[in-house]
Design a protein around this motif. Structure first.
Motif, PDB file in Angstrom:
ATOM      1  N   PRO A   1       0.813  -1.224   0.000  1.00  0.00           N
ATOM      2  CA  PRO A   1       0.000   0.000   0.000  1.00  0.00           C
ATOM      3  C   PRO A   1       0.843   1.269   0.000  1.00  0.00           C
ATOM      4  CG  PRO A   1      -0.074  -1.081   2.157  1.00  0.00           C
ATOM      5  CD  PRO A   1       0.594  -2.032   1.216  1.00  0.00           C
TER       6      PRO A   1
ATOM      7  N   GLU B   1       1.061   3.078  -3.401  1.00  0.00           N
ATOM      8  CA  GLU B   1      -0.129   3.648  -4.023  1.00  0.00           C
ATOM      9  C   GLU B   1       0.183   5.035  -4.594  1.00  0.00           C
ATOM     10  OE1 GLU B   1      -4.181   3.524  -5.192  1.00  0.00           O
ATOM     11  OE2 GLU B   1      -2.790   1.985  -4.452  1.00  0.00           O
TER      12      GLU B   1
ATOM     13  N   GLN C   1       0.722   2.571  -9.518  1.00  0.00           N
ATOM     14  CA  GLN C   1      -0.138   1.677  -8.740  1.00  0.00           C
ATOM     15  C   GLN C   1      -1.439   2.383  -8.378  1.00  0.00           C
ATOM     16  OE1 GLN C   1       1.562  -0.848  -5.599  1.00  0.00           O
ATOM     17  NE2 GLN C   1      -0.018  -0.062  -4.201  1.00  0.00           N
ATOM     18  N   SER C   2      -2.548   1.687  -8.659  1.00  0.00           N
ATOM     19  CA  SER C   2      -3.866   2.212  -8.334  1.00  0.00           C
ATOM     20  C   SER C   2      -4.722   1.054  -7.844  1.00  0.00           C
ATOM     21  CB  SER C   2      -4.513   2.867  -9.558  1.00  0.00           C
ATOM     22  OG  SER C   2      -5.819   3.315  -9.270  1.00  0.00           O
TER      23      SER C   2
END
Length: 213
Positions: free
Chosen positions: A3, A6, A185-186
């Motif tokens: 995460p 992100e 990154q999504s």
């Protein structure tokens, strides 16, 4: 998926695989566990060739003549013989089997889901070996002949002596492979990188193989 990445631009190499169910051709029942399954279909048809010749007359005028000839060919699309200059060379009005491509419902790259916009960049492939017994429809199975020229099926008179309207069908697939991708990154996928100024377009790169930055 980390995460902490992100919204960050990533560059990595990973395996690309089918993350869902096997792909099935709904007509023949042919199955592939790859990324794409393609049905290739051709029909034996009349085709019109036109030769144009321009000459200069004694008065200096240009004269154009056209010569029409007709030949039998395998084509992957329907040739409309109604548009032929001469009659007597009729083709069927439709193709019983047509080219069609089927995609895996979900394609995974490492821990990520492949963005939909990159699906059309999956270009590598190989012939899919099939046998008559692989056809799930009993009627089609009883009608099909093996076609050694394509490694697929033949519907019609004889692979050695084709008639107008005969068809041949074979299959190819895109297998799992290794790819290199660059994107932002999504969530569980990747999206294009866009600079703060918006200049230079967006960046979402994808290529088969292992490539360094």
């Amino acid at each position: 998926i980390n995460p902490n990445n992100e919204g960050k631009l990533l560059h990595f190499t990973a395996d690309i695989v089918n993350g869902g169910d096997a792909i099935v051709d709904p007509v023949f029942g042919i199955v592939s566990d790859g990324l794409k399954l393609r049905r290739n279909a051709e029909m034996y048809q009349w085709d019109e060739d036109v030769q144009t010749k321009t000459t200069t007359t004694y008065g200096g005028k240009k004269k154009t003549t056209k010569t029409y000839s007709y030949n039998k060919r395998w084509q992957s699309y329907l040739i409309n013989s109604n548009n032929f200059r001469r009659s007597g060379y009729g083709n069927p009005q439709y193709m019983r089997f047509e080219n069609e491509e089927f995609d895996a419902s979900t394609i995974i790259i490492g821990a990520y889901t492949l963005p939909d916009r990159l699906r059309n960049q999956i270009y590598w492939g190989r012939e899919l070996q099939v046998t008559i017994d692989d056809i799930t429809d009993e009627s089609l199975r009883s009608e099909a002949q093996y076609d050694g020229s394509t490694g697929g099926y033949y519907f019609g008179n004889s692979p050695s002596y084709p008639d107008i309207g005969d068809q041949r069908v074979w299959f190819s697939e895109t297998p799992s492979s290794t790819i290199t991708i660059v994107g932002v990154q999504s969530g569980n996928t990747l999206q294009a990188f866009v600079s703060a100024t918006g200049e230079g377009g967006d960046v979402l790169l994808f290529k088969e193989g292992n490539f360094t930055a």
